[in-house]
Write a protein that holds these residues in place. Structure first.
Motif, PDB file in Angstrom:
ATOM      1  N   ASP A   1      48.904  10.277  -4.927  1.00 54.34           N
ATOM      2  CA  ASP A   1      48.350  11.042  -3.811  1.00 54.34           C
ATOM      3  C   ASP A   1      48.307  12.545  -4.072  1.00 54.34           C
ATOM      4  O   ASP A   1      48.048  13.336  -3.169  1.00 54.34           O
ATOM      5  CB  ASP A   1      49.129  10.757  -2.528  1.00 54.34           C
TER       6      ASP A   1
ATOM      7  N   ASP B   1      45.247   7.223  -3.707  1.00 56.02           N
ATOM      8  CA  ASP B   1      45.557   6.915  -2.313  1.00 56.02           C
ATOM      9  C   ASP B   1      44.967   7.997  -1.423  1.00 56.02           C
ATOM     10  O   ASP B   1      45.594   9.022  -1.145  1.00 56.02           O
ATOM     11  CB  ASP B   1      47.076   6.827  -2.132  1.00 56.02           C
ATOM     12  N   TRP B   2      43.750   7.750  -0.947  1.00 55.76           N
ATOM     13  CA  TRP B   2      43.055   8.737  -0.123  1.00 55.76           C
ATOM     14  C   TRP B   2      43.481   8.678   1.339  1.00 55.76           C
ATOM     15  O   TRP B   2      43.180   9.589   2.114  1.00 55.76           O
ATOM     16  CB  TRP B   2      41.544   8.523  -0.212  1.00 55.76           C
ATOM     17  N   ASP B   3      44.173   7.619   1.739  1.00 53.14           N
ATOM     18  CA  ASP B   3      44.475   7.413   3.158  1.00 53.14           C
ATOM     19  C   ASP B   3      45.533   8.381   3.687  1.00 53.14           C
ATOM     20  O   ASP B   3      45.475   8.791   4.843  1.00 53.14           O
ATOM     21  CB  ASP B   3      44.944   5.971   3.392  1.00 53.14           C
ATOM     22  N   LYS B   4      46.522   8.741   2.850  1.00 58.89           N
ATOM     23  CA  LYS B   4      47.623   9.584   3.325  1.00 58.89           C
ATOM     24  C   LYS B   4      47.142  10.926   3.851  1.00 58.89           C
ATOM     25  O   LYS B   4      47.681  11.447   4.840  1.00 58.89           O
ATOM     26  CB  LYS B   4      48.623   9.826   2.191  1.00 58.89           C
TER      27      LYS B   4
ATOM     28  N   SER C   1      38.214  15.859  -2.234  1.00 62.39           N
ATOM     29  CA  SER C   1      37.765  14.596  -1.651  1.00 62.39           C
ATOM     30  C   SER C   1      37.275  13.720  -2.792  1.00 62.39           C
ATOM     31  O   SER C   1      37.164  14.174  -3.937  1.00 62.39           O
ATOM     32  CB  SER C   1      36.630  14.851  -0.657  1.00 62.39           C
TER      33      SER C   1
ATOM     34  N   ASP D   1      44.024  11.675   4.941  1.00 64.44           N
ATOM     35  CA  ASP D   1      42.740  11.545   5.643  1.00 64.44           C
ATOM     36  C   ASP D   1      41.559  11.858   4.731  1.00 64.44           C
ATOM     37  O   ASP D   1      40.634  12.604   5.089  1.00 64.44           O
ATOM     38  CB  ASP D   1      42.694  12.467   6.865  1.00 64.44           C
ATOM     39  N   GLY D   2      41.624  11.307   3.529  1.00 61.06           N
ATOM     40  CA  GLY D   2      40.499  11.457   2.606  1.00 61.06           C
ATOM     41  C   GLY D   2      40.581  12.648   1.686  1.00 61.06           C
ATOM     42  O   GLY D   2      39.649  12.878   0.895  1.00 61.06           O
TER      43      GLY D   2
ATOM     44  N   GLU E   1      39.375   4.774  -7.959  1.00 61.99           N
ATOM     45  CA  GLU E   1      39.849   3.687  -7.116  1.00 61.99           C
ATOM     46  C   GLU E   1      41.366   3.595  -7.056  1.00 61.99           C
ATOM     47  O   GLU E   1      41.919   2.981  -6.142  1.00 61.99           O
ATOM     48  CB  GLU E   1      39.267   2.354  -7.615  1.00 61.99           C
TER      49      GLU E   1
END
Length: 206
Positions: free
Chosen positions: A89, A16-19, A43, A21-22, A13
């Motif tokens: 990240d 930072d998976w958003d930078k 992933s 795209d997963g 959790e």
């Protein structure tokens, strides 16, 4: 921070998976030689699989599926620890390779990637201790017993000291190299390793 090599939803959790795209880049280093072995992408699902099985599992962008390194060749990467960078990240994975990492048969996917030779030698001594190949000088030392190994360390220590006082640099380096090698064998004969000695030095430095 480090992620324990076990399933840990709490650790996942924090990433930072958003930078990406997963996906997160994961740099893999050999834990013994510190040589950079490869770069892959993980992933959340592949990282969870890595933590569950202990073998480095990536997400293949070309095949669009999970991919465990060595699933066909057997040259898996046995994960020892996973660290997260300051931006959460990127992952740094310390692993012990079970064979060449690169598909070309090279140790590393990065040609000429630097490594700690002494750490690699320590692992070679460990392999010699376990397999005892015939014709190997290291094997003969182990089969001679710990007293013989300790005697060799003593002899090499004296020769190194004498070279330091009375011989040239080349002779000193030669004797020092012999001493380091036999010391690795002695440590391994006692069930210890170069890393154990490094840990003691690091604690003293602190």
């Amino acid at each position: 921070m480090s992620i324990d090599v076990r399933p840990s939803p709490q650790a996942l959790e924090t990433l930072d998976w958003d930078k990406g795209d997963g996906l997160l880049p994961a740099v893999v280093q050999d834990i013994d030689t510190l040589q950079v072995l490869m770069l892959g992408y993980v992933s959340a699902e592949s990282l969870a699989a890595t933590l569950a099985i202990g073998h480095m599992t990536f997400f293949s962008r070309s095949k669009q599926r999970l991919w465990t390194k060595g699933e066909q060749s057997g040259n898996v990467l046995v994960v020892q620890s996973i660290s997260v960078d300051c931006d959460a990240d990127t992952l740094l994975v310390l692993a012990r390779p079970a064979g060449p990492t690169c598909h070309t048969g090279a140790e590393s996917c990065f040609d000429g990637a630097p490594k700690d030779f002494l750490g690699g030698l320590d692992q070679l001594v460990a392999v010699r201790e376990a397999l005892r190949p015939s014709g190997s000088y290291t094997t003969s030392l182990f089969e001679g017993g710990i007293r013989r190994i300790a005697q060799k360390v003593g002899e090499e220590g004296v020769e190194t000291a004498l070279a330091g006082v009375a011989q040239d640099d080349e002779a000193l380096l030669g004797e020092a190299s012999d001493l380091l090698y036999h010391l690795l064998v002695l440590l391994r004969a006692r069930g210890l390793s170069l890393e154990d000695a490094r840990d003691v030095l690091e604690k003293r430095h602190r």
